[in-house]
Scaffold this motif. Structure first.
Motif, PDB file in Angstrom:
ATOM      1  N   MET A  55       1.766  -2.090  11.289  1.00 23.84           N
ATOM      2  CA  MET A  55       0.620  -1.619  10.775  1.00 23.84           C
ATOM      3  C   MET A  55      -0.696  -2.181  11.329  1.00 23.84           C
ATOM      4  N   PRO A  56      -1.455  -1.575  11.798  1.00 24.41           N
ATOM      5  CA  PRO A  56      -2.630  -2.067  12.608  1.00 24.41           C
ATOM      6  C   PRO A  56      -3.549  -3.085  11.492  1.00 24.41           C
ATOM      7  N   ARG A  57      -4.378  -4.075  12.233  1.00 25.88           N
ATOM      8  CA  ARG A  57      -5.337  -4.510  11.309  1.00 25.88           C
ATOM      9  C   ARG A  57      -6.203  -3.697  10.714  1.00 25.88           C
ATOM     10  N   GLY A  58      -6.637  -4.046   9.612  1.00 27.13           N
ATOM     11  CA  GLY A  58      -7.777  -3.218   8.690  1.00 27.13           C
ATOM     12  C   GLY A  58      -6.905  -2.358   7.760  1.00 27.13           C
ATOM     13  N   THR A  59      -5.715  -2.392   7.984  1.00 25.23           N
ATOM     14  CA  THR A  59      -4.906  -1.543   6.852  1.00 25.23           C
ATOM     15  C   THR A  59      -4.726  -2.302   5.432  1.00 25.23           C
ATOM     16  N   SER A  60      -5.269  -1.650   4.650  1.00 22.72           N
ATOM     17  CA  SER A  60      -5.454  -2.479   3.337  1.00 22.72           C
ATOM     18  C   SER A  60      -4.040  -2.791   2.665  1.00 22.72           C
ATOM     19  N   ARG A  61      -3.920  -3.817   1.681  1.00 23.55           N
ATOM     20  CA  ARG A  61      -2.769  -4.073   1.124  1.00 23.55           C
ATOM     21  C   ARG A  61      -2.174  -2.734   0.383  1.00 23.55           C
ATOM     22  N   ASN A  62      -3.243  -2.241  -0.409  1.00 20.13           N
ATOM     23  CA  ASN A  62      -2.821  -1.009  -1.077  1.00 20.13           C
ATOM     24  C   ASN A  62      -2.146   0.243  -0.309  1.00 20.13           C
ATOM     25  N   ALA A  63      -2.891   0.256   0.804  1.00 18.50           N
ATOM     26  CA  ALA A  63      -2.232   1.358   1.762  1.00 18.50           C
ATOM     27  C   ALA A  63      -0.791   1.004   2.176  1.00 18.50           C
ATOM     28  N   ALA A  64      -0.650  -0.380   2.551  1.00 22.50           N
ATOM     29  CA  ALA A  64       0.545  -0.734   3.040  1.00 22.50           C
ATOM     30  C   ALA A  64       1.503  -0.734   1.904  1.00 22.50           C
ATOM     31  N   ARG A  65       1.164  -1.025   0.651  1.00 24.44           N
ATOM     32  CA  ARG A  65       2.086  -1.033  -0.467  1.00 24.44           C
ATOM     33  C   ARG A  65       2.606   0.540  -0.589  1.00 24.44           C
ATOM     34  N   GLN A  66       1.798   1.569  -0.593  1.00 22.58           N
ATOM     35  CA  GLN A  66       1.873   2.957  -0.529  1.00 22.58           C
ATOM     36  C   GLN A  66       3.073   3.333   0.267  1.00 22.58           C
ATOM     37  N   LEU A  67       2.735   3.042   1.742  1.00 21.21           N
ATOM     38  CA  LEU A  67       3.617   3.315   2.618  1.00 21.21           C
ATOM     39  C   LEU A  67       4.996   2.916   2.492  1.00 21.21           C
ATOM     40  N   LEU A  68       4.943   1.571   2.085  1.00 22.80           N
ATOM     41  CA  LEU A  68       6.475   1.002   1.701  1.00 22.80           C
ATOM     42  C   LEU A  68       7.056   1.670   0.530  1.00 22.80           C
ATOM     43  N   THR A  69       6.625   1.982  -0.391  1.00 21.87           N
ATOM     44  CA  THR A  69       6.866   2.441  -1.658  1.00 21.87           C
ATOM     45  C   THR A  69       7.578   3.885  -1.380  1.00 21.87           C
ATOM     46  N   GLU A  70       6.932   4.399  -0.513  1.00 24.81           N
ATOM     47  CA  GLU A  70       7.324   6.181  -0.189  1.00 24.81           C
ATOM     48  C   GLU A  70       8.574   5.932   0.867  1.00 24.81           C
ATOM     49  N   HIS A  71       8.770   4.979   1.732  1.00 23.25           N
ATOM     50  CA  HIS A  71       9.878   4.803   2.565  1.00 23.25           C
ATOM     51  C   HIS A  71      11.045   4.216   1.631  1.00 23.25           C
ATOM     52  N   ALA A  72      10.726   3.580   0.484  1.00 22.61           N
ATOM     53  CA  ALA A  72      11.630   3.161  -0.287  1.00 22.61           C
ATOM     54  C   ALA A  72      12.392   4.353  -1.094  1.00 22.61           C
ATOM     55  N   GLU A  73      11.444   5.109  -1.777  1.00 22.60           N
ATOM     56  CA  GLU A  73      11.686   6.119  -2.749  1.00 22.60           C
ATOM     57  C   GLU A  73      12.431   7.154  -2.133  1.00 22.60           C
ATOM     58  N   TYR A  74      12.029   7.640  -0.846  1.00 22.18           N
ATOM     59  CA  TYR A  74      12.391   9.089  -0.402  1.00 22.18           C
ATOM     60  C   TYR A  74      13.408   8.690   0.897  1.00 22.18           C
ATOM     61  N   GLY A  75      13.390   7.594   1.446  1.00 23.33           N
ATOM     62  CA  GLY A  75      14.288   7.192   2.725  1.00 23.33           C
ATOM     63  C   GLY A  75      15.410   6.138   2.303  1.00 23.33           C
ATOM     64  N   HIS A  76      15.152   5.538   0.910  1.00 19.31           N
ATOM     65  CA  HIS A  76      16.157   4.530   0.670  1.00 19.31           C
ATOM     66  C   HIS A  76      16.205   3.366   1.629  1.00 19.31           C
ATOM     67  N   TRP A  77      15.055   2.955   1.898  1.00 13.25           N
ATOM     68  CA  TRP A  77      14.799   1.994   2.621  1.00 13.25           C
ATOM     69  C   TRP A  77      14.469   0.653   1.876  1.00 13.25           C
ATOM     70  N   GLU A  78      14.794  -0.408   2.270  1.00 12.62           N
ATOM     71  CA  GLU A  78      14.303  -1.615   1.378  1.00 12.62           C
ATOM     72  C   GLU A  78      13.808  -2.664   2.365  1.00 12.62           C
TER      73      GLU A  78
END
Length: 69
Positions: free
Chosen positions: A19-42
Motif C-alpha cells: 500500500m503506497p504512502r498516503g493510503t488512509s487507515r480507513n482505506a487500508a482497513r476496508q481493503l483488508l476486510t474485503e480480502h478477509a470476507e471474500y477471499g478467506h485471507w487472514e
C-alpha cells in the motif's frame, strides 16, 4: 507401546500487498476486510515503513482433498 500419532501442520498460501504512502487507515482497513470476507485471507504480518507505506502479508489455509477409494 503404541507408536506416536503424526500430527500434520496446516499448510498456508501467502499473498503480499503493498500500500503506497498516503493510503488512509480507513482505506487500508476496508481493503483488508474485503480480502478477509471474500477471499478467506487472514492477516499474517503488517509492516509500516517510516515513509508511511505499508507491506501486508496475508495467508489462508490450503485444504487438501483426502482420497477415499
Amino acid at each position: 507401546m503404541t507408536p506416536p500419532k503424526l500430527v500434520r501442520q496446516p499448510e498456508y498460501e501467502y499473498q503480499s500487498l503493498r500500500m503506497p504512502r498516503g493510503t488512509s487507515r480507513n482505506a487500508a482497513r476496508q481493503l483488508l476486510t474485503e480480502h478477509a470476507e471474500y477471499g478467506h485471507w487472514e492477516l499474517d504480518r503488517l509492516r509500516l515503513y517510516p515513509d508511511g507505506s505499508r507491506t501486508v502479508l496475508l495467508r489462508r489455509r490450503i485444504i487438501r482433498q483426502v482420497r477415499t477409494s
